[in-house]
Enzyme design. Structure first.
Site, mmCIF file in Angstrom:
data_model
loop_
_atom_site.group_PDB
_atom_site.id
_atom_site.type_symbol
_atom_site.label_atom_id
_atom_site.label_comp_id
_atom_site.label_asym_id
_atom_site.label_seq_id
_atom_site.Cartn_x
_atom_site.Cartn_y
_atom_site.Cartn_z
ATOM 1 N N ARG A 204 -5.897 7.361 1.497
ATOM 2 C CA ARG A 204 -6.144 8.615 2.203
ATOM 3 C C ARG A 204 -5.724 9.807 1.357
ATOM 4 O O ARG A 204 -4.795 9.736 0.567
ATOM 5 C CB ARG A 204 -5.353 8.651 3.516
ATOM 6 C CG ARG A 204 -5.838 7.721 4.576
ATOM 7 C CD ARG A 204 -4.859 7.627 5.728
ATOM 8 N NE ARG A 204 -4.841 8.843 6.523
ATOM 9 C CZ ARG A 204 -3.913 9.086 7.448
ATOM 10 N NH1 ARG A 204 -2.937 8.226 7.644
ATOM 11 N NH2 ARG A 204 -3.968 10.185 8.168
ATOM 12 N N HIS B 54 -3.847 1.323 14.678
ATOM 13 C CA HIS B 54 -3.049 1.935 13.609
ATOM 14 C C HIS B 54 -3.672 3.286 13.265
ATOM 15 O O HIS B 54 -4.409 3.435 12.300
ATOM 16 C CB HIS B 54 -3.042 1.021 12.391
ATOM 17 C CG HIS B 54 -2.148 1.493 11.282
ATOM 18 N ND1 HIS B 54 -0.833 1.846 11.478
ATOM 19 C CD2 HIS B 54 -2.383 1.669 9.951
ATOM 20 C CE1 HIS B 54 -0.302 2.209 10.318
ATOM 21 N NE2 HIS B 54 -1.226 2.120 9.389
ATOM 22 N N ASP C 140 -7.113 -7.403 -9.206
ATOM 23 C CA ASP C 140 -7.727 -6.078 -9.137
ATOM 24 C C ASP C 140 -9.000 -6.108 -9.978
ATOM 25 O O ASP C 140 -9.161 -6.971 -10.851
ATOM 26 C CB ASP C 140 -6.769 -5.000 -9.649
ATOM 27 C CG ASP C 140 -7.109 -3.616 -9.103
ATOM 28 O OD1 ASP C 140 -6.417 -3.155 -8.174
ATOM 29 O OD2 ASP C 140 -8.070 -2.998 -9.607
ATOM 30 N N GLY D 269 -0.196 -2.879 -3.028
ATOM 31 C CA GLY D 269 -0.334 -4.250 -3.496
ATOM 32 C C GLY D 269 0.721 -4.643 -4.510
ATOM 33 O O GLY D 269 1.333 -5.715 -4.406
ATOM 34 N N ARG E 67 -7.672 7.960 9.013
ATOM 35 C CA ARG E 67 -7.948 6.591 8.576
ATOM 36 C C ARG E 67 -9.419 6.247 8.810
ATOM 37 O O ARG E 67 -10.026 5.511 8.043
ATOM 38 C CB ARG E 67 -7.033 5.619 9.323
ATOM 39 C CG ARG E 67 -5.558 5.755 8.927
ATOM 40 C CD ARG E 67 -4.691 4.774 9.704
ATOM 41 N NE ARG E 67 -3.283 4.854 9.293
ATOM 42 C CZ ARG E 67 -2.396 5.665 9.845
ATOM 43 N NH1 ARG E 67 -2.767 6.484 10.808
ATOM 44 N NH2 ARG E 67 -1.143 5.672 9.430
ATOM 45 N N SER F 223 -5.614 -2.882 4.354
ATOM 46 C CA SER F 223 -6.565 -1.802 4.082
ATOM 47 C C SER F 223 -6.878 -1.011 5.354
ATOM 48 O O SER F 223 -6.968 -1.567 6.442
ATOM 49 C CB SER F 223 -7.862 -2.384 3.513
ATOM 50 O OG SER F 223 -7.614 -3.200 2.389
ATOM 51 N N GLY G 173 -5.682 -6.152 -4.789
ATOM 52 C CA GLY G 173 -5.444 -4.723 -4.967
ATOM 53 C C GLY G 173 -4.109 -4.494 -5.655
ATOM 54 O O GLY G 173 -3.055 -4.791 -5.090
ATOM 55 N N ALA G 174 -4.156 -3.984 -6.891
ATOM 56 C CA ALA G 174 -2.930 -3.777 -7.670
ATOM 57 C C ALA G 174 -2.489 -2.320 -7.656
ATOM 58 O O ALA G 174 -1.828 -1.856 -8.578
ATOM 59 C CB ALA G 174 -3.134 -4.251 -9.107
ATOM 60 N N HIS H 28 -0.511 0.892 -5.435
ATOM 61 C CA HIS H 28 0.898 1.030 -5.063
ATOM 62 C C HIS H 28 1.325 0.016 -4.007
ATOM 63 O O HIS H 28 2.369 -0.627 -4.145
ATOM 64 C CB HIS H 28 1.169 2.448 -4.556
ATOM 65 C CG HIS H 28 1.135 3.494 -5.626
ATOM 66 N ND1 HIS H 28 1.741 3.330 -6.853
ATOM 67 C CD2 HIS H 28 0.577 4.734 -5.648
ATOM 68 C CE1 HIS H 28 1.553 4.409 -7.591
ATOM 69 N NE2 HIS H 28 0.847 5.282 -6.885
#
Length: 310
Positions: free
Chosen positions: A81, A174, A32, A12, A87, A118, A7-8, A10
């Site tokens: 989100r 979380h 990604d 990652g 979440r 994630s 995941g590229a 923010h």
């Protein structure tokens, strides 16, 4: 040491850059599905090396083959989100993404440590554990480090003291059911209850529970990434350097705190093999009840994914 970040976005990209800057790996791979994004960001990071004084090789890719033989895999892929979303609203969409990612990365890396970022975090960590078939010690989630950091920052701001002197634990899921444990919260060894009124503590606890949503509401289109990335890298540092750090992480509980077969935030010892020990600390009855209720929410959501994970 090879670390792959999936995941590229923010979180990652920020995590990958911090890993490179701290030279926690010889090689960082940023993956990604969007062609050009990971390559461009990775090149930008690598070109900052002469200024940041690091020699870490940083590569971007859309090919899972390039993630082969990774020692640690940080999974940040998924939808972010938006205002008004919990979440849990992300559950099915991100579970499908995390399932696919996990299936792919374990094809090429046989015994990595997987750190999940994630959301919804504890549930996605469960997905990663089930799909990877790795030992439970090698699949963990980044949650409590971030939640504790938020709690610590709010305390430091309220008391106008250094963040370095704040110690705090936030356990549980979380999400809104997280459990900030005030009895283990201190400032330079002084119990927080001796320095702050109870109503103020309760306000900070509530703000901690809503910390992610507060940032989402400011950003409008996106979610937090500096603090989550920093928290994930703190965990990676503990593993890479075998520091035996005691950190709150999402771990698979098997009887601890009266919770069975559920990923939930608990204090763990982190070292080169991942989770080396789960600490069962003494909790007051209301805290233990809150932790179990938090686990029940996670368990219910995991059960809703049974058909997806079959």
């Amino acid at each position: 040491m090879k670390i792959t970040v999936i995941g590229a976005g923010h979180v990652g990209a920020t995590a990958a850059h911090r890993i490179a800057e701290q030279q926690l790996a010889n090689t960082v791979v940023l993956f990604d599905i969007l062609e050009g994004i990971p390559q461009g960001k990775a090149l930008d990071m690598y070109e900052s090396g002469p200024v940041g004084l690091f020699d870490t090789k940083v590569y971007g890719t859309t090919d899972y083959n390039d993630t082969a033989d990774s020692d640690i895999i940080l999974i940040t892929a998924g939808m972010a989100r938006k205002p008004g979303m919990s979440r849990e609203d992300l559950l099915m969409k991100n579970a499908t993404i995390v399932k696919e990612v996990t299936d792919q990365v374990v094809r090429f890396s046989k015994n990595p440590i997987i750190i999940m970022v994630s959301n919804p975090l504890d549930i996605m960590t469960h997905v990663g554990y089930i799909r990877s078939k790795l030992p439970k010690e090698r699949v963990l989630g980044m949650a409590g480090v971030l939640d504790s950091a938020r709690f610590r920052s709010f305390i430091a701001e309220e008391l106008n003291v250094s963040m370095r002197d704040i110690n705090a634990f936030v356990l549980g899921g979380h999400g809104d059911s997280m459990v900030p444990v005030v009895k283990y919260t201190s400032v330079a060894g002084i119990p927080l209850t001796e320095l702050m009124a109870q109503d103020t503590i309760e306000q900070l606890v509530d703000r901690t529970r809503k910390g992610g949503a507060e940032i989402v509401n400011y950003l409008k289109n996106g979610s937090a990434y500096y603090a989550p990335a920093s928290s994930a890298v703190e965990m990676i540092d503990a593993i890479v350097n075998d520091r035996k750090r005691i950190l709150p992480c999402s771990a698979l509980l098997e009887g601890q705190y009266g919770i069975n077969n559920v990923y939930i935030g608990a204090p763990v010892k982190l070292g080169k093999n991942g989770i080396e020990q789960i600490l069962e600390i003494d909790l007051d009855a209301p805290e233990l009840d809150a932790l179990r209720k938090s686990a029940a929410i996670v368990e219910e959501n995991c059960n809703n994914l049974a058909s997806l994970l079959a």
